[in-house]
Write an enzyme that holds these catalytic residues in place. Structure first.
Site, PDB file in Angstrom:
ATOM      1  N   GLY A 195     -52.639 -18.546 105.091  1.00 16.63           N
ATOM      2  CA  GLY A 195     -53.123 -19.072 103.822  1.00 16.63           C
ATOM      3  C   GLY A 195     -53.706 -17.965 102.960  1.00 16.63           C
ATOM      4  N   THR A 234     -49.333 -15.422 112.687  1.00 14.31           N
ATOM      5  CA  THR A 234     -48.006 -16.024 112.805  1.00 14.31           C
ATOM      6  C   THR A 234     -46.936 -15.189 112.103  1.00 14.31           C
ATOM      7  OG1 THR A 234     -49.086 -18.168 112.788  1.00 14.31           O
ATOM      8  CG2 THR A 234     -46.731 -18.151 112.340  1.00 14.31           C
ATOM      9  N   GLU A 294     -53.611 -24.474 114.963  1.00 14.99           N
ATOM     10  CA  GLU A 294     -54.619 -24.320 116.025  1.00 14.99           C
ATOM     11  C   GLU A 294     -54.126 -24.863 117.368  1.00 14.99           C
ATOM     12  OE1 GLU A 294     -57.205 -22.497 115.625  1.00 14.99           O
ATOM     13  OE2 GLU A 294     -57.039 -22.298 113.455  1.00 14.99           O
TER      14      GLU A 294
END
Lengths: 670, 670
Positions: free
Chosen positions: B185, B146, B428
């Site tokens: 993350g 992303t 997701e």
């Protein structure tokens, strides 16, 4: 936020293609051009001052820092508010909104509930003593009612105030763990005094709930007084900048004069004198609830502003293969998520304004001795408070989720709005309790109707005949939409009243009949509030002309038709709508989305929230969202050191313990 | 939490009056008594170890402390997991759930996406080099896809990897602000390496997205390497214990061998070799989505456990005047809020389990070369992922709001669950994108049906004739409920397919026809998933016997009938249900609430969450909720000092500035 001078081209284009002048709508929302100007002056002043003071952004801070920040900002708000002579409550509201946008303020309860309670419940003598102390901040107060084990059921409170005629004092006690006062704002660390609601006991008799003024901290050292255990209740879902507190009182003695005695009284010998009436207290509750309707509507308006602007700046995926990525607001699903929220925000703001005007009318009548409208006012305020806080909370989350991943960042401003809006579902009357009170009023009206009595104006539609059929067609006349909601409410009231009466006539106790139908009763109270919002919104159309009127009419239709299509069964069940009409409504929602799409940005611009009030990287006026997000990241506490202590303390030792098992060489580069 | 030995009397009584043995249901949920025992062993072990280590409670900590805590806990989880030889993924899941209940773990992406990507996308040679480094924690990795400006549309990513044939290296760049990697993350502070998705450019040609292994920090000093700008993205709505990060790469050079080349390849001279197939990647996505269904179902199950137990301990208000205060679960409205959530939790857990079994079946077939079921698997996993994350998020908030004020305290555990569950709506695969993919599959099936082709088993019900009428009556036969959902989906697919085809035949481009009907398409994809959940739940009834079967049947009915009454229009519109049947269903919901009420506590007990996993003052097994809330408060950071520095710095000076305006004497007591 990153300073830029250019407005994102997509956003600029959106503004150019609006069909109406947002300034006209802004002036309507803020009650005229003069007041709009004044609102802007106050908000700009606050935002410039804050900038000069160099405060950090709320969302980047730890809880302790947030509490400190709000103490600082509150001091500025009240000092400056005095200097400016802000006496109009709305002006004060806009001024503080710019200083503490969706941030809780530690002196709020002091300036509202604490001082208000003294003003409303104290004798003249008591006022003369306590108000100067409170207004000069010798005392910083709060209002302690809720206990660990007791919320909406006031009579269940356990704190006791036992009168000792020998010393002419009350002895205040928290006899059980569940009697601990819990939740009052600013109680934990800020307040040195509070109004304590407690069971009055005199001569061995329990005499019901009364309000007592109890000093809890030394006015000089700020340490808790003997017998007082007080502190902060810990981390919460929002409201982190304020010290919601707990309080335990162990044989704390206060003079008899500290019981607020405007209504009930306790004489020196311990004799209790009953109050005359508590109707005025109901009046105050309805006022707070009316304010909540507008407040949560404003919260939703901010969330919609953020999400709509961002959805015009964000380009993602393609509709036409081979063409460029499109503004996400061009996806029908994104319009369907956001534009009804925009419509709801306008609908709730309008309902809140209507409700306040009605409150003013009713209190004027009450001051002249007429209490006839109080039951309607109460029922309406309860229902609207519940409906508005539910819809606004849900709506803020819809807006947040429509912003994709970035909606989860505190930089978006959306999490802060959500956790500030959702508590309105619970405080000042839990929402289910509220809509059931509305339902109780409606059932009472229905029973009066059956007895041939005249209905209050607000509910005359309960006379609507049950066999009616809707006249709704493609034109979506507002009067037909209003009629549909009235029909629905009337049918629901009739049906559930019949069930409750039927159960009683079959031998149920009336309280069992009530509880066994309360799901339907709650739905009925909610439906009434929904109908009121539609009716009030439709009525407002007479305030508009020209292109603005067309846009507002479309918005009103979108609100009404969205609620209808989300509850189609309610309108189909008794044949009021045909299935052709239902299909027509579903397809008209999509037409309305298309019709409103070009004005989406102008409609959020009209709310006139300055960037400082939105406090959002995604909702900026200039649309420079990515620069602002990046800028926000740089200010993360975790970035204050390139390599954190946590790495040396916890990560490295773990990694090394794993290396030891392998025979790989230790290098710095691969 | 406060140690007590007694169970709250109300809660004890609830357990006594259950009509079935919750242990039987627990064994079903955890696949047998042996596995239940093992799950309990692992969770108890973890909880006891953590207690010995004396960690502070997540909810009481600052963000930096939360990050530190999760580093510590992760080290324990992985070290101990190795020691125990936990290879069964479910066992690992339960073990970690006890260590980090709804708390994010910094090494999660290392152990999932980072290592998985290498295993799936790397050549054998690459695996031999990188896997040992990763598995011995020389590298701590993450997966960087992303970007600030790009999420669900993979082809829009802007990061470039330009091949330099002279040095046989890739030059990686973040050419714009929007190309900044954002959100992965553990990227901010923890990872020293990551998989970077970037546009491959060779010989001036843009060759699409590829995965590259990029070291970002020095393996020894942990400082960022030259050309690397990396950091934490700041505070968020949840996930505070993990360092979601940003990453900018400025001419960072990596060897050609760092492109993962199992599928596509780039030769030394810069020649690009296309991949064969990407069908296996779809397989992996469906697996993750199947896991999400169960995960969010488990989140909702925890929230329901907390709210149901608390609603039996909490006594508030009266139903019968003059009698005592009642358990709040005895209010019909409270049952209506909570019991459908309990039913939804069971329904989603079951759907997740079904989905995993189906995944295993389909991948077994795929390994034998048959890809025929992949489209169904994909459509189902997308629809279920969306439906489950929506319903679980909403449901957690319903449970939280049903706990009144205390639901807002972090001590309730509910805010932590909400902010952990709601991101599943976005990650997701954004939910609207998901249900539209499901709808695309359904429309394809409908078109195949019209061409006389055989339908896959999962969707044979699309052949249901449109003119059918429901056979539902008071008995609520499960087969009739399943049929109602099938009828609804079939009707919706037929209707929207007709609209899309109609628009195309009237000259619309097919992509416009799609977008202009996408609200209805999204609703259709969602309805299909809802129908699947009902069908799968109904099928499970054959696993039960005796009193447990009665209870589970009631639960299944409650789930189905609640969804139906919340969407009544869908069933009334074409006359499939009569209005008598609609009223019957609305009244049967209330009967089912009454029927299930005595088993509510047993049904949540059966989930078998130890107190340490619930991490909730309200949801404790022993019901000692008020002691636990009070105890939680005492640990607030704001209570570490009786008088905070903030008082001296900000509150006192403000108060004094106000005193000066009055002439009141300065005293410490009133």
């Amino acid at each position: 936020m990153a300073a830029t001078n250019t407005v994102n081209a997509d956003l600029a284009r959106e503004r150019q293609r609006a069909t109406f002048d947002p300034e006209q709508l802004t002036n309507f929302l803020y009650n005229g051009a003069e007041r709009t100007k004044r609102k802007r002056y106050l908000q700009n002043l606050a935002l410039q001052d804050l900038k000069k003071m160099g405060f950090k952004q709320y969302a980047t801070l730890s809880r302790m820092e947030q509490y400190e920040l709000e103490l600082q900002k509150s001091a500025y708000a009240f000092t400056m508010g005095d200097k400016l002579g802000l006496t109009d409550p709305l002006e004060g509201h806009y001024f503080r909104e710019a200083i503490m946008p969706h941030e809780p303020a530690p002196y709020n309860l002091h300036n509202s509930m604490f001082i208000d309670t003294i003003e409303k419940m104290a004798t003249e003598e008591q006022k003369a003593k306590w108000l100067p102390l409170a207004k000069s901040y010798r005392l910083v107060g709060t209002y302690a009612q809720t206990e660990l084990g007791h919320g909406s059921f006031l009579r269940g409170l356990e704190t006791t105030a036992t009168y000792d005629p020998k010393t002419k004092e009350f002895v205040i006690n928290s006899p059980t763990i569940t009697s601990t006062k819990y939740w009052p704002g600013a109680l934990g660390k800020t307040a040195n005094c509070c109004v304590v609601m407690a069971q009055l006991i005199s001569n061995g008799q329990h005499l019901g709930m009364q309000s007592f003024l109890v000093q809890i901290r030394d006015l000089d050292t700020h340490h808790p007084l003997p017998g007082v255990t007080v502190g902060d209740i810990g981390n919460k879902f929002g409201y982190q900048g304020i010290d919601n507190g707990f309080l335990r009182l162990n044989n704390v003695r206060i003079p008899r004069e500290n019981m607020l005695m405007k209504n009930a009284k306790l004489l020196e010998d311990g004799t209790y004198i009953k109050p005359k009436s508590d109707r005025l207290i109901y009046g105050a509750m309805t006022f707070i609830r009316a304010v909540i309707v507008g407040d949560v509507g404003r919260g939703l308006a901010k969330a919609a502003t953020i999400a709509v602007r961002y959805s015009c700046v964000r380009r993602q995926s393609k509709i036409e293969p081979g063409a460029g990525e499109v503004q996400v607001l061009d996806f029908q699903t994104q319009q369907y998520r956001l534009l009804p929220q925009l419509a709801t925000a306008y609908a709730l703001l309008n309902a809140g304004r209507n409700m306040l005007l009605y409150y003013i009318k009713v209190t004027a009548n009450m001051n002249q001795g007429s209490f006839a409208q109080l039951p309607q006012l109460h029922a309406l305020s309860a229902g609207l408070k519940a409906l508005s806080s539910w819809r606004a909370s849900e709506g803020v989350e819809v807006c947040r989720l429509a912003c994709g991943g970035h909606g989860y960042s505190a930089a978006s401003g959306l999490p802060k709005i959500y956790v500030d809006v959702t508590p309105a579902c619970t405080y000042e009357g839990e929402n289910y309790v509220m809509v059931l009170q509305t339902a109780r009023f409606l059932l009472k009206c229905m029973s009066e109707l059956q007895q041939g009595q005249q209905l209050p104006e607000m509910v005359t539609f309960l006379q609507t005949p049950p066999e009616g059929r809707s006249r709704l067609d493609e034109r979506l006349e507002l009067s037909d939409l209003v009629a549909a909601f009235e029909h629905r409410t009337a049918r629901m009231v009739r049906e559930v009243a019949g069930k409750v009466q039927g159960a009683v006539s079959q031998g149920s106790k009336s309280y069992d009949a009530w509880n066994n139908n309360s799901v339907e009763l709650a739905a009925t109270g909610t439906a009434f509030a929904e109908g009121y919002v539609v009716m009030a919104f439709a009525e407002t159309m007479s305030s508009f002309t020209g292109p603005l009127k067309s846009v507002m009419t479309a918005l009103c239709r979108l609100y009404a038709v969205t609620v209808m299509t989300n509850n189609l069964g309610d309108f189909l069940k008794d044949g009021y709508l045909s299935s052709q009409q239902a299909s027509m409504l579903q397809s008209r929602v999509l037409d309305l989305l298309k019709e409103l799409r070009p004005n989406a940005v102008a409609l959020v611009d009209a709310f006139d929230f300055p960037d400082g009030v939105l406090d959002s990287a995604l909702g900026r006026w200039d649309g420079q969202v990515y620069e602002a997000l990046y800028d926000y990241s740089l200010r993360s506490k975790l970035n204050e050191k390139e390599v954190l202590d946590a790495y040396h303390k916890y990560q490295r030792p773990f990694m090394e313990s794993q290396w030891r098992k392998s025979d790989l060489p230790v290098t710095s580069r691969l």
